[in-house]
Structure formats: structure tokens, C-alpha cells
Design a protein around this motif. Structure first.
Motif, short mmCIF file in Angstrom:
data_model
loop_
_atom_site.label_atom_id
_atom_site.label_comp_id
_atom_site.label_asym_id
_atom_site.label_seq_id
_atom_site.Cartn_x
_atom_site.Cartn_y
_atom_site.Cartn_z
N SER A 183 0.69 -1.15 0.09
CA SER A 183 -0.23 0.02 0.15
C SER A 183 0.75 1.27 0.03
N VAL A 184 0.11 2.20 -0.55
CA VAL A 184 0.81 3.57 -0.33
C VAL A 184 -0.13 4.40 0.20
N GLY A 185 0.21 5.11 1.33
CA GLY A 185 -0.82 5.78 2.24
C GLY A 185 -0.29 7.08 2.45
N LEU A 186 -1.14 8.20 3.08
CA LEU A 186 -0.68 9.16 3.51
C LEU A 186 -1.18 9.42 4.91
N HIS A 187 -0.42 10.36 5.83
CA HIS A 187 -0.54 10.36 6.97
C HIS A 187 -1.95 11.13 7.52
N LEU A 188 -2.07 12.45 6.76
CA LEU A 188 -3.05 13.22 7.02
C LEU A 188 -4.00 13.44 6.04
N PRO A 189 -5.44 13.58 6.11
CA PRO A 189 -6.21 13.92 5.07
C PRO A 189 -6.25 15.47 4.59
N THR A 190 -6.04 16.19 5.46
CA THR A 190 -5.95 17.84 5.03
C THR A 190 -4.92 18.43 5.57
#
Lengths: 113, 111
Positions: free
Chosen positions: A3-10
Motif C-alpha cells: 500500500s501507499v498511504g498518507l498520514h493526514l487527510p488535510t
């Protein structure tokens, strides 16, 4: 799984400040990483890429940092402008630009005037 | 130069209808990709062409999805008997070693 993910949505930043957008990836075999910017109603726009044999690459007002030890990717935007407001995606693959990309979920950057 | 173009930009289909989405890649780009982007999500890979050869179709969600690139340039993604879950933005990208470049997408809404 991979997976590739991001820590914060905004992320909200003041115009003129520097922005840092972070991304974690789990596939240690990935050797190519790209940052894309997507504005509403448009396709993803290529910002900058980096290969796994590098740890830093600079473009115009943008810098990408790659830390393979902790499988972390970041995008730094200098002197953030209102036109930088968009959704940002990191993407990764094995094999470079001519291979399919796996994208994260995206983070929204909002620039306050 | 011209970028990747896609048509139509918007398509509304009734459930069960067949649709065809067109992609014109950047001239000279050998590789072409189709991705599906659900609302609020990142694009997900559907299929990949190198010239006219479809080398990877592992991302196509069902046999209702079919893609072709007969002359190694323009590509068409066809969806048969559309269903509501097919509603998404369909993105086309073409690439060289310098990067993968996306078109504006076709927004498909299935009612």
C-alpha cells in the motif's frame, strides 16, 4: 499487503509558508516514486519524481525526499501559493514511468490567503 | 505540445447501457494506461498497453470491461451493461521514461 498511504487527510497552510506533505509506503521493492497534484475536475498533474537510488530531488519550488530506511516519502513546497491548493497524491511502482502506478488516498492542501 | 485528451468529458448512462471512452495519448508515447478513480480516492490501475499490445489487464474489475488500442495510438475503454458501481472518473495516461502524464478524465455516472 502492499500500500501507499498518507498520514493526514488535510493540510491547511498560510500563503507564503512552506508546506510538507508526507507519505508512507509499504512495498520495499518499489524503486520509483512520483508526486501528483490534482485540481477539481482535472486529471493528476505530474509534479516531481524520484528513484530509489536517490534520497533528494529538487524542482521549481518543490523538493521530494525519500527515506528508504523507514519507507517514507515527502513533498516540500516552498512559499506556498493559492494556486497550490489541490489534492496531492504520492504514487509508487517497480520499473519506472512505464509501469503501472499504485496511488495513495490523497491529501488536500488548502492555502489561506 | 498537446497533452493527453479524453472524450467525452462527461457521460451519463442508464444502467445496462454500453459506453465507450476514448483516449488520445501524447504523440509518440508508446505506453498507455487506464485508471479508475472513485470519488475521494486515488486512481486505481485498470490496464496497460505498449503500442497495440495489451500487456496487463489485471486491474479490469470484470469481463464487462474491455480496452483496445488497435493502431498503437488512440485507445478505447468499453464498459458493457454498465452498473451503478461503475460510476467513477476514468483516467488515461501515457508515458515515456520521463514520466506518466494524465488526461482530464471522463466522469461516468450510471443511473
Amino acid at each position: 499487503g502492499e500500500s501507499v498511504g498518507l498520514h493526514l487527510p488535510t493540510l491547511s497552510v498560510q500563503e507564503g509558508d512552506n508546506s510538507i506533505i508526507n507519505c508512507a509506503y509499504s512495498n520495499s521493492a518499489s524503486d520509483y516514486f512520483i508526486w501528483y497534484k490534482q485540481e477539481s475536475g482535472k486529471g493528476p498533474q505530474f509534479i516531481i519524481d524520484i528513484r530509489s537510488n536517490m534520497d533528494k530531488r529538487q524542482g521549481q519550488r518543490v523538493t521530494v525526499l525519500l527515506n528508504k530506511t523507514v519507507k517514507h516519502l515527502s513533498l516540500q513546497i516552498a512559499a506556498t501559493q493559492p494556486g497550490d491548493s489541490a489534492v496531492y497524491f504520492c504514487a509508487e511502482n517497480m520499473g519506472g514511468a512505464n509501469s503501472k502506478l499504485t496511488f495513495g488516498k490523497g491529501i488536500t492542501l488548502s492555502v489561506r490567503p | 505540445g498537446a497533452g493527453v485528451s479524453q472524450s467525452p468529458r462527461y457521460k451519463v448512462a442508464k444502467r445496462g447501457q454500453d459506453v465507450a471512452l476514448r483516449c488520445d495519448p501524447i504523440s509518440g508515447h508508446v505506453s498507455l494506461f487506464w485508471y479508475q478513480q472513485a470519488l475521494g480516492q486515488g486512481p486505481e490501475f485498470l490496464t496497460y498497453f505498449q503500442n497495440e499490445a495489451q500487456l496487463d489487464k489485471s486491474g479490469l474489475p470484470s469481463d464487462r470491461f474491455f480496452a483496445e488500442r488497435p493502431e498503437g495510438s488512440v485507445s478505447t475503454l468499453k464498459i458493457q451493461r454498465t452498473q451503478q458501481e461503475d460510476s467513477a472518473v476514468y483516467l488515461c495516461a501515457s508515458s515515456t521514461t520521463s514520466g506518466q502524464y494524465f488526461g482530464p478524465g471522463t466522469r461516468l455516472l450510471v443511473l
